[in-house]
Design a protein around this motif. Structure first.
Motif, PDB file in Angstrom:
ATOM      1  N   GLU A  38     -21.927  21.529  11.024  1.00 14.41           N
ATOM      2  CA  GLU A  38     -22.026  20.764  12.269  1.00 14.41           C
ATOM      3  C   GLU A  38     -20.697  20.744  13.029  1.00 14.41           C
ATOM      4  OE1 GLU A  38     -23.291  19.288   9.222  1.00 14.41           O
ATOM      5  OE2 GLU A  38     -25.138  20.314   9.816  1.00 14.41           O
ATOM      6  N   GLY A  39     -19.643  21.344  12.459  1.00 17.14           N
ATOM      7  CA  GLY A  39     -18.342  21.388  13.116  1.00 17.14           C
ATOM      8  C   GLY A  39     -17.449  20.203  12.817  1.00 17.14           C
ATOM      9  N   ALA A  40     -17.850  19.350  11.883  1.00 19.19           N
ATOM     10  CA  ALA A  40     -17.036  18.197  11.490  1.00 19.19           C
ATOM     11  C   ALA A  40     -16.056  18.611  10.402  1.00 19.19           C
ATOM     12  CB  ALA A  40     -17.916  17.052  10.997  1.00 19.19           C
ATOM     13  N   VAL A  41     -14.886  17.983  10.407  1.00 16.25           N
ATOM     14  CA  VAL A  41     -13.834  18.315   9.453  1.00 16.25           C
ATOM     15  C   VAL A  41     -13.799  17.256   8.341  1.00 16.25           C
ATOM     16  CG1 VAL A  41     -12.006  17.156  10.783  1.00 16.25           C
ATOM     17  CG2 VAL A  41     -11.401  19.003   9.226  1.00 16.25           C
ATOM     18  N   LEU A  42     -13.525  17.697   7.118  1.00 14.57           N
ATOM     19  CA  LEU A  42     -13.446  16.807   5.963  1.00 14.57           C
ATOM     20  C   LEU A  42     -12.095  16.093   5.974  1.00 14.57           C
ATOM     21  CD1 LEU A  42     -14.832  15.867   3.320  1.00 14.57           C
ATOM     22  CD2 LEU A  42     -13.701  17.801   2.182  1.00 14.57           C
ATOM     23  N   MET A  43     -12.122  14.755   6.022  1.00 13.81           N
ATOM     24  CA  MET A  43     -10.899  13.955   6.090  1.00 13.81           C
ATOM     25  C   MET A  43     -10.988  12.816   5.084  1.00 13.81           C
ATOM     26  SD  MET A  43      -9.017  15.179   8.724  1.00 13.81           S
ATOM     27  CE  MET A  43      -8.029  13.836   9.379  1.00 13.81           C
ATOM     28  N   GLU A  44      -9.803  12.364   4.680  1.00 14.92           N
ATOM     29  CA  GLU A  44      -9.732  11.205   3.791  1.00 14.92           C
ATOM     30  C   GLU A  44      -8.704  10.225   4.330  1.00 14.92           C
ATOM     31  OE1 GLU A  44      -8.094  11.956  -0.127  1.00 14.92           O
ATOM     32  OE2 GLU A  44      -6.874  13.577   0.639  1.00 14.92           O
ATOM     33  N   GLN A  45      -8.989   8.945   4.157  1.00  9.56           N
ATOM     34  CA  GLN A  45      -7.992   7.926   4.471  1.00  9.56           C
ATOM     35  C   GLN A  45      -7.176   7.733   3.202  1.00  9.56           C
ATOM     36  OE1 GLN A  45      -9.297   3.946   5.442  1.00  9.56           O
ATOM     37  NE2 GLN A  45      -7.459   3.611   6.675  1.00  9.56           N
ATOM     38  N   ARG A  46      -5.920   8.135   3.272  1.00  9.44           N
ATOM     39  CA  ARG A  46      -5.058   8.189   2.089  1.00  9.44           C
ATOM     40  C   ARG A  46      -4.701   6.788   1.583  1.00  9.44           C
ATOM     41  NH1 ARG A  46      -2.319  13.029   1.294  1.00  9.44           N
ATOM     42  NH2 ARG A  46      -0.723  11.773   0.317  1.00  9.44           N
ATOM     43  N   PHE A  90      -8.959   5.748   0.380  1.00 10.94           N
ATOM     44  CA  PHE A  90      -9.769   4.562   0.654  1.00 10.94           C
ATOM     45  C   PHE A  90     -11.151   4.971   1.157  1.00 10.94           C
ATOM     46  CE2 PHE A  90      -5.529   2.489   1.717  1.00 10.94           C
ATOM     47  CZ  PHE A  90      -5.434   1.835   0.507  1.00 10.94           C
ATOM     48  N   ALA A  91     -11.216   6.112   1.829  1.00 11.29           N
ATOM     49  CA  ALA A  91     -12.470   6.595   2.411  1.00 11.29           C
ATOM     50  C   ALA A  91     -12.403   8.111   2.534  1.00 11.29           C
ATOM     51  CB  ALA A  91     -12.690   5.969   3.787  1.00 11.29           C
ATOM     52  N   VAL A  92     -13.570   8.764   2.468  1.00 10.80           N
ATOM     53  CA  VAL A  92     -13.703  10.201   2.678  1.00 10.80           C
ATOM     54  C   VAL A  92     -14.911  10.387   3.581  1.00 10.80           C
ATOM     55  CG1 VAL A  92     -14.138  12.443   1.598  1.00 10.80           C
ATOM     56  CG2 VAL A  92     -12.758  10.745   0.392  1.00 10.80           C
ATOM     57  N   ARG A  93     -14.716  11.175   4.657  1.00 10.01           N
ATOM     58  CA  ARG A  93     -15.819  11.372   5.609  1.00 10.01           C
ATOM     59  C   ARG A  93     -15.714  12.728   6.289  1.00 10.01           C
ATOM     60  NH1 ARG A  93     -14.664   7.094   9.672  1.00 10.01           N
ATOM     61  NH2 ARG A  93     -15.904   8.455  10.989  1.00 10.01           N
ATOM     62  N   MET A 134       0.811  -1.189   0.000  1.00 12.05           N
ATOM     63  CA  MET A 134       0.000   0.000   0.000  1.00 12.05           C
ATOM     64  C   MET A 134       0.857   1.256   0.000  1.00 12.05           C
ATOM     65  SD  MET A 134      -2.038   1.694   3.198  1.00 12.05           S
ATOM     66  CE  MET A 134      -2.300   0.193   4.002  1.00 12.05           C
ATOM     67  N   SER A 135       1.898   1.301   0.800  1.00 17.07           N
ATOM     68  CA  SER A 135       2.633   2.545   0.998  1.00 17.07           C
ATOM     69  C   SER A 135       3.505   2.897  -0.197  1.00 17.07           C
ATOM     70  CB  SER A 135       3.493   2.443   2.255  1.00 17.07           C
ATOM     71  OG  SER A 135       4.095   3.669   2.505  1.00 17.07           O
ATOM     72  N   ARG A 136       3.202   4.045  -0.795  1.00 23.21           N
ATOM     73  CA  ARG A 136       4.036   4.587  -1.867  1.00 23.21           C
ATOM     74  C   ARG A 136       4.834   5.765  -1.347  1.00 23.21           C
ATOM     75  NH1 ARG A 136      -1.072   4.126  -5.327  1.00 23.21           N
ATOM     76  NH2 ARG A 136      -1.430   6.067  -4.270  1.00 23.21           N
ATOM     77  N   GLU A 165     -11.026  17.110  -6.423  1.00 21.42           N
ATOM     78  CA  GLU A 165     -10.516  15.851  -6.990  1.00 21.42           C
ATOM     79  C   GLU A 165     -10.523  14.718  -5.970  1.00 21.42           C
ATOM     80  OE1 GLU A 165      -7.271  17.664 -10.210  1.00 21.42           O
ATOM     81  OE2 GLU A 165      -6.541  16.560  -8.464  1.00 21.42           O
ATOM     82  N   GLU A 166     -10.128  15.017  -4.733  1.00 25.01           N
ATOM     83  CA  GLU A 166      -9.944  13.962  -3.744  1.00 25.01           C
ATOM     84  C   GLU A 166     -11.198  13.617  -2.958  1.00 25.01           C
ATOM     85  OE1 GLU A 166      -6.562  14.908  -1.293  1.00 25.01           O
ATOM     86  OE2 GLU A 166      -5.239  15.060  -3.030  1.00 25.01           O
ATOM     87  N   THR A 167     -12.173  14.555  -2.891  1.00 30.00           N
ATOM     88  CA  THR A 167     -13.331  14.310  -2.024  1.00 30.00           C
ATOM     89  C   THR A 167     -14.690  14.508  -2.679  1.00 30.00           C
ATOM     90  OG1 THR A 167     -13.563  16.594  -1.211  1.00 30.00           O
ATOM     91  CG2 THR A 167     -11.948  15.158  -0.078  1.00 30.00           C
ATOM     92  N   GLY A 168     -14.747  15.194  -3.822  1.00 23.96           N
ATOM     93  CA  GLY A 168     -16.030  15.496  -4.454  1.00 23.96           C
ATOM     94  C   GLY A 168     -16.706  16.741  -3.903  1.00 23.96           C
ATOM     95  N   ILE A 169     -16.064  17.401  -2.937  1.00 26.49           N
ATOM     96  CA  ILE A 169     -16.651  18.581  -2.304  1.00 26.49           C
ATOM     97  C   ILE A 169     -16.086  19.859  -2.927  1.00 26.49           C
ATOM     98  CG2 ILE A 169     -16.905  19.841  -0.109  1.00 26.49           C
ATOM     99  CD1 ILE A 169     -18.508  17.208  -0.249  1.00 26.49           C
ATOM    100  N   HIS A 170     -16.973  20.765  -3.295  1.00 26.86           N
ATOM    101  CA  HIS A 170     -16.573  22.093  -3.791  1.00 26.86           C
ATOM    102  C   HIS A 170     -16.369  22.993  -2.578  1.00 26.86           C
ATOM    103  CE1 HIS A 170     -17.633  21.360  -8.034  1.00 26.86           C
ATOM    104  NE2 HIS A 170     -18.596  20.614  -7.537  1.00 26.86           N
ATOM    105  N   VAL A 171     -15.258  23.733  -2.578  1.00 26.91           N
ATOM    106  CA  VAL A 171     -14.968  24.622  -1.452  1.00 26.91           C
ATOM    107  C   VAL A 171     -14.603  26.015  -1.926  1.00 26.91           C
ATOM    108  CG1 VAL A 171     -14.168  22.751   0.059  1.00 26.91           C
ATOM    109  CG2 VAL A 171     -12.499  24.007  -1.344  1.00 26.91           C
ATOM    110  N   GLU A 172     -14.674  26.923  -0.970  1.00 28.27           N
ATOM    111  CA  GLU A 172     -14.212  28.293  -1.159  1.00 28.27           C
ATOM    112  C   GLU A 172     -13.155  28.544  -0.082  1.00 28.27           C
ATOM    113  OE1 GLU A 172     -16.246  32.664  -1.376  1.00 28.27           O
ATOM    114  OE2 GLU A 172     -17.072  31.255   0.080  1.00 28.27           O
ATOM    115  N   VAL A 173     -11.994  29.052  -0.488  1.00 30.09           N
ATOM    116  CA  VAL A 173     -10.931  29.368   0.461  1.00 30.09           C
ATOM    117  C   VAL A 173     -11.312  30.646   1.195  1.00 30.09           C
ATOM    118  CG1 VAL A 173      -8.493  30.004   0.693  1.00 30.09           C
ATOM    119  CG2 VAL A 173      -9.170  28.210  -0.913  1.00 30.09           C
TER     120      VAL A 173
END
Length: 157
Positions: free
Chosen positions: A31-39, A121-124, A1-3, A68-76
């Motif tokens: 809701e105060g949750a942060v967008l994270m991905e399991q790389r 592997f996952a985005v939540r 798995m590890s590259r 690209e990585e999560t499908g979520i559109h964001v504004e900085v």
């Protein structure tokens, strides 16, 4: 798995041979949750992000990488901090050994739907209380802590 292999203040770490401008995005929902991905490159949980490409501005890098990585559109909407710890090096399978140079931006979600990419592997959306149960690198943990601290002045380290 590890590259890639991350080294944190490890005297056995290989010597860095590059520095590349990279971003991470601290994205928090209503809701105060942060967008994270399991790389997919190391199995750890992290904030979406990546390297700046020729021809784009740094805010555009954040928007592109998160989408690209999560499908979520964001504004900085701000800067959490600049993280350049020479004790954090990342060794890639191709021989590159990169010294950390990461700009962590605060961003807000403005649309989209969560999806998994080839880089994850996952985005939540993850609550602040759930973060301690996840495999998160020390540098990502620091960025998260700084993001939740919500300081008026960005951290520079």
């Amino acid at each position: 798995m590890s590259r890639r292999t991350d080294y944190f203040n490890d005297p056995a770490a290989p010597k860095a041979n590059s520095i590349v401008p990279a971003v991470t995005a601290f994205v928090v929902n209503d809701e105060g949750a942060v967008l994270m991905e399991q790389r997919s490159d190391n199995g750890r949980w992290g904030m979406p992000g990546g390297v700046q490409e020729v021809g784009e501005d740094i805010a555009g890098t954040v928007v592109r990488e998160v989408l690209e990585e999560t499908g979520i559109h964001v504004e900085v909407v701000g800067l959490v901090g600049i993280f350049t710890d020479p004790g954090h090096v990342i060794a890639f399978a191709d021989g590159e050994v990169r010294q950390e140079f990461s700009l962590c931006f605060r961003a807000q979600p403005i649309g989209g739907k969560i999806k998994v990419s080839s880089e994850s592997f996952a985005v939540r959306w993850i609550s602040k209380t759930e973060l301690d149960s996840l495999n998160i690198s020390p540098t990502t943990r620091r960025r998260l802590d700084e993001g939740f601290r919500n300081a008026e002045v960005p951290v520079i380290s």
